[in-house]
Design a protein around this motif. Sequence first.
Motif, PDB file in Angstrom:
ATOM      1  N   UNK A 392       0.831  -1.215   0.000  1.00 46.04           N
ATOM      2  CA  UNK A 392       0.000   0.000   0.000  1.00 46.04           C
ATOM      3  C   UNK A 392       0.862   1.260   0.000  1.00 46.04           C
ATOM      4  N   UNK A 393       0.332   2.327  -0.584  1.00 47.14           N
ATOM      5  CA  UNK A 393       1.015   3.614  -0.591  1.00 47.14           C
ATOM      6  C   UNK A 393       1.069   4.195   0.822  1.00 47.14           C
ATOM      7  N   UNK A 394       2.118   4.915   1.100  1.00 48.16           N
ATOM      8  CA  UNK A 394       2.334   5.490   2.426  1.00 48.16           C
ATOM      9  C   UNK A 394       2.017   6.973   2.368  1.00 48.16           C
ATOM     10  N   UNK A 395       1.004   7.448   3.081  1.00 47.23           N
ATOM     11  CA  UNK A 395       0.693   8.886   3.084  1.00 47.23           C
ATOM     12  C   UNK A 395       1.607   9.641   4.046  1.00 47.23           C
ATOM     13  N   UNK A 396       1.690  10.957   3.927  1.00 49.90           N
ATOM     14  CA  UNK A 396       2.532  11.737   4.846  1.00 49.90           C
ATOM     15  C   UNK A 396       2.143  11.559   6.315  1.00 49.90           C
ATOM     16  N   UNK A 397       0.850  11.377   6.593  1.00 48.27           N
ATOM     17  CA  UNK A 397       0.428  11.207   7.986  1.00 48.27           C
ATOM     18  C   UNK A 397       1.031   9.955   8.609  1.00 48.27           C
ATOM     19  N   UNK A 398       1.173   8.902   7.807  1.00 43.36           N
ATOM     20  CA  UNK A 398       1.745   7.665   8.339  1.00 43.36           C
ATOM     21  C   UNK A 398       3.216   7.860   8.700  1.00 43.36           C
ATOM     22  N   UNK A 399       3.964   8.581   7.863  1.00 41.04           N
ATOM     23  CA  UNK A 399       5.369   8.836   8.196  1.00 41.04           C
ATOM     24  C   UNK A 399       5.488   9.709   9.438  1.00 41.04           C
ATOM     25  N   UNK A 400       4.576  10.677   9.574  1.00 38.43           N
ATOM     26  CA  UNK A 400       4.603  11.524  10.769  1.00 38.43           C
ATOM     27  C   UNK A 400       4.318  10.700  12.023  1.00 38.43           C
ATOM     28  N   UNK A 401       3.349   9.791  11.945  1.00 33.06           N
ATOM     29  CA  UNK A 401       3.011   8.964  13.107  1.00 33.06           C
ATOM     30  C   UNK A 401       4.165   8.030  13.477  1.00 33.06           C
ATOM     31  N   UNK A 402       4.817   7.438  12.470  1.00 31.12           N
ATOM     32  CA  UNK A 402       5.942   6.551  12.749  1.00 31.12           C
ATOM     33  C   UNK A 402       7.121   7.324  13.340  1.00 31.12           C
ATOM     34  N   UNK A 403       7.374   8.515  12.808  1.00 31.67           N
ATOM     35  CA  UNK A 403       8.456   9.340  13.353  1.00 31.67           C
ATOM     36  C   UNK A 403       8.184   9.697  14.810  1.00 31.67           C
ATOM     37  N   UNK A 404       6.967  10.065  15.116  1.00 31.44           N
ATOM     38  CA  UNK A 404       6.614  10.399  16.494  1.00 31.44           C
ATOM     39  C   UNK A 404       6.763   9.190  17.411  1.00 31.44           C
ATOM     40  N   UNK A 405       6.381   8.024  16.922  1.00 33.54           N
ATOM     41  CA  UNK A 405       6.485   6.811  17.731  1.00 33.54           C
ATOM     42  C   UNK A 405       7.948   6.481  18.036  1.00 33.54           C
ATOM     43  N   UNK A 406       8.836   6.671  17.053  1.00 39.55           N
ATOM     44  CA  UNK A 406      10.251   6.426  17.281  1.00 39.55           C
ATOM     45  C   UNK A 406      10.899   7.523  18.122  1.00 39.55           C
ATOM     46  N   UNK A 407      10.319   8.711  18.069  1.00 37.87           N
ATOM     47  CA  UNK A 407      10.872   9.854  18.796  1.00 37.87           C
ATOM     48  C   UNK A 407      10.583   9.775  20.297  1.00 37.87           C
ATOM     49  N   UNK A 408       9.436   9.196  20.658  1.00 39.47           N
ATOM     50  CA  UNK A 408       8.991   9.233  22.051  1.00 39.47           C
ATOM     51  C   UNK A 408       9.987   8.619  23.039  1.00 39.47           C
ATOM     52  N   UNK A 409      10.584   7.434  22.766  1.00 40.94           N
ATOM     53  CA  UNK A 409      11.561   6.910  23.739  1.00 40.94           C
ATOM     54  C   UNK A 409      12.738   7.854  23.961  1.00 40.94           C
ATOM     55  N   UNK A 410      13.189   8.498  22.897  1.00 41.54           N
ATOM     56  CA  UNK A 410      14.307   9.432  23.030  1.00 41.54           C
ATOM     57  C   UNK A 410      13.911  10.638  23.874  1.00 41.54           C
ATOM     58  N   UNK A 411      12.721  11.171  23.636  1.00 39.66           N
ATOM     59  CA  UNK A 411      12.267  12.331  24.405  1.00 39.66           C
ATOM     60  C   UNK A 411      12.018  11.958  25.868  1.00 39.66           C
ATOM     61  N   UNK A 412      11.562  10.735  26.103  1.00 35.74           N
ATOM     62  CA  UNK A 412      11.360  10.305  27.494  1.00 35.74           C
ATOM     63  C   UNK A 412      12.689  10.226  28.232  1.00 35.74           C
ATOM     64  N   UNK A 413      13.717   9.718  27.568  1.00 37.89           N
ATOM     65  CA  UNK A 413      15.031   9.673  28.206  1.00 37.89           C
ATOM     66  C   UNK A 413      15.559  11.080  28.470  1.00 37.89           C
ATOM     67  N   UNK A 414      15.339  11.972  27.525  1.00 37.14           N
ATOM     68  CA  UNK A 414      15.775  13.358  27.717  1.00 37.14           C
ATOM     69  C   UNK A 414      15.023  14.006  28.868  1.00 37.14           C
ATOM     70  N   UNK A 415      13.733  13.749  28.975  1.00 34.35           N
ATOM     71  CA  UNK A 415      12.931  14.331  30.048  1.00 34.35           C
ATOM     72  C   UNK A 415      13.358  13.775  31.411  1.00 34.35           C
ATOM     73  N   UNK A 416      13.732  12.503  31.452  1.00 32.00           N
ATOM     74  CA  UNK A 416      14.084  11.896  32.739  1.00 32.00           C
ATOM     75  C   UNK A 416      15.397  12.428  33.291  1.00 32.00           C
ATOM     76  N   UNK A 417      16.279  12.911  32.427  1.00 28.39           N
ATOM     77  CA  UNK A 417      17.574  13.410  32.895  1.00 28.39           C
ATOM     78  C   UNK A 417      17.648  14.926  32.843  1.00 28.39           C
ATOM     79  N   UNK A 418      17.424  15.496  31.660  1.00 22.55           N
ATOM     80  CA  UNK A 418      17.534  16.938  31.509  1.00 22.55           C
ATOM     81  C   UNK A 418      18.947  17.462  31.649  1.00 22.55           C
ATOM     82  N   UNK A 419      19.945  16.601  31.474  1.00 22.80           N
ATOM     83  CA  UNK A 419      21.334  17.013  31.663  1.00 22.80           C
ATOM     84  C   UNK A 419      21.820  17.763  30.427  1.00 22.80           C
ATOM     85  N   UNK A 420      22.281  19.017  30.565  1.00 24.50           N
ATOM     86  CA  UNK A 420      22.753  19.766  29.385  1.00 24.50           C
ATOM     87  C   UNK A 420      23.956  19.123  28.703  1.00 24.50           C
ATOM     88  N   UNK A 421      24.720  18.326  29.430  1.00 28.64           N
ATOM     89  CA  UNK A 421      25.938  17.755  28.849  1.00 28.64           C
ATOM     90  C   UNK A 421      25.640  16.880  27.637  1.00 28.64           C
TER      91      UNK A 421
END
Length: 720
Positions: A392-421
């Motif tokens: 099936x063809x992939x619409x832009x919304x699907x790529x946005x949803x997949x990017x957000x899903x992959x982004x969330x673990x990284x943002x959670x780790x950043x939120x848990x530490x908040x270390x500028x280093x």
Amino acid sequence: MLAELWRLFYPRSPSWALGLWIFVFATLIKLMLVPCYHSTDFEVHRNWMAITYSLPLRQWYTEATSPWTLDYPPAFAYFEWILAGAAQFIDAKMLEVSNLDYASDGTVWFQRLSVMATDALLLWGVISLVDVLTGRAEDEHGTGSGGSSACVAPADGDQSSDTRSTIDGIDDKKLRRDRNYAVIGGLISCVLNPGLLIVDHVHFQYNGMMLGVLLLSMAQIMRGRVLVGSALFALLLIMKHIFLYIAPVYFVFLLRTYCLMQLSPRDIMACSCGRDDSMRVARSRKDTDRRAFMVRFWSLGAVVLAVVAAALLPILLTGQLGALIGRLFPFGRGLTHAYWAPNLWALYNATDRGMYQVLSVAGRLLGRGLVSKGAGGAIAGLAEVYEMAVLPNVPPKATFALTLMLYLPLLCRLWSTGNPRYLPLYVALGSWVSFLAGWHVHEKAILMTTIPLGSCVWAYGLGSVPPCSSEHHFELSFWLTSLPPLLVVTNLFANFSLMPLLPHPTETPIKWCLLALLTLVEVTFARVVLYGDAPSPLERFQLYLGSIKRKGGAAEEREGEGEGESEEQQTKRRQQQQEQEPAGAGEACYHLTPLPSPLMVTVIEMIPPLPPHKAALPPLPPWPSSPPPSMRGVEMVRKESGGHQLVFGARLAFLPLLLMSVFCAVSLLCLFSCWMSVVTALVAYQQLTLSRGGGEGEGDRDAQELRGRAQRDGRKGRTK
């Protein structure tokens, strides 16, 4: 910032002087590449100079004489207008809109030299960021202790950070040497990056300038100048909108560290150079000052909006906002670019094409068509709308949803530490996530990952003592010193994926020589500087596994010792064992820390070893003489200029690029998992450090640190 620029061109240390020599050496390489092939991007930027110089502002985003219309945000258009002001004195014909594909000698030299000149921003950004991470910036401002990852203020007020011979038991000469090596390593990985040289100085673009602005933005934030760094990032967004990829990292980091944790500029700089005391104090606060939160939040918003409004206001007043948005976000261009960027969608397209070929052969054997005859346009190599053959063809919304899903673990780790280093590390990985799953990603976007990684990883790997207790020392130093070899491998595959950008046989030896020689420089620097007589990453990994086995065997012996004893005797024996070997967070780290990916260990072992170390180490298993099966596809791709025609003739013309995309996509996906494992390990160790670092003596240490700072400030005042 002007003082930093002055120090850049009038360096006071050998590392800065050597950094300038590296920049000069890179410039000489760029000058030799001037007569080489240039892509259509060369004509794109010439046409943009002509548009901004010859036409009024109200026509910039509506003019369409050339197919290469102006499709960058306004700040970059203003930059082209500034360049056009100088270009008129070189060759005025290059500034005529009707002169399509105009490339006189003066035009070529002017545009090439403009890229070389703006690369000074990249040099400035790398040195500024490394100075923050290694503690040199803190020393120059007199606000810290002068350490790298072991920065601790001296308890004795008579001992200055500039004059003491040791820092937490580390020789000051070694510390200065490591700082110099970190600067040199960052410049080798960024300024001498073969992918950046090929993309900017042969293919032609201005990525070095904009990546330099990105590094300067992070360096200013990590120095405590949060508003200045935010303004620079806002300027970057309205220069090239692809940097929206990393906007979530900036937003989460500033919201967590600056607004909620409310670290002061001094604390931000202290954390950036590796001291966690300020982070521990901020995390210990139970309540956030709401008034301070609102002041900081709205200050950030006002600065960002002011920069964006200043650039967009002329476009808005001339009624071109709609045309600008349509050109910035052309969703009609399709899922992938002409050459598939090595990401998830390259694998998706390759799977679709493979299924199409299989079904086509099966349909001919069965005598009926299983797929439509005109299907399979996904590999036509055009950046236009196309239909998938089977999947099936992939619409832009699907790529946005997949990017957000992959982004969330990284943002959670950043939120848990908040270390500028670790801000540069999160920025690089955030860009990598968007590269893997974004819509219509260009292959050149991988530079947004490799350049930030190259600017910070050497400072992490060459740091002194990890900022935690002695029981974490071996584990955390293992992960930190494993980062530079992992960077070398990442750069190799990322730069290899950019080779198809130079398709002509004339440039074939140039691109392969650049990739081989500059990668060899990086590998040699890593082996000599990082290890020397110390164990290599693979040897450290063996010792790491051996320590786990020893701990497990000791635990089994202790369980066996308790058989036949009363509860009172067992309790007494446990107390004696705890006195002999204190149990701490180190054992828990073995369970929280993911093991390195086999790919990292495998590729590191492929690097030729240095002469035997002085220290006695267990013998390593010999590496097989034949390359692994995953590397055999490289040879096929390297022979695309003649081998493909001998085997397939005129059929399957896109097969070499398909193999290149698939091979690099699989490699980069494995490397991404390695980097995420490292980030997980660093987060786990930091959480354990901050949670167990408190208790008795913490207030004494903080007071001692404050006394040391006050005494140094007092001495400075008396000197003045």
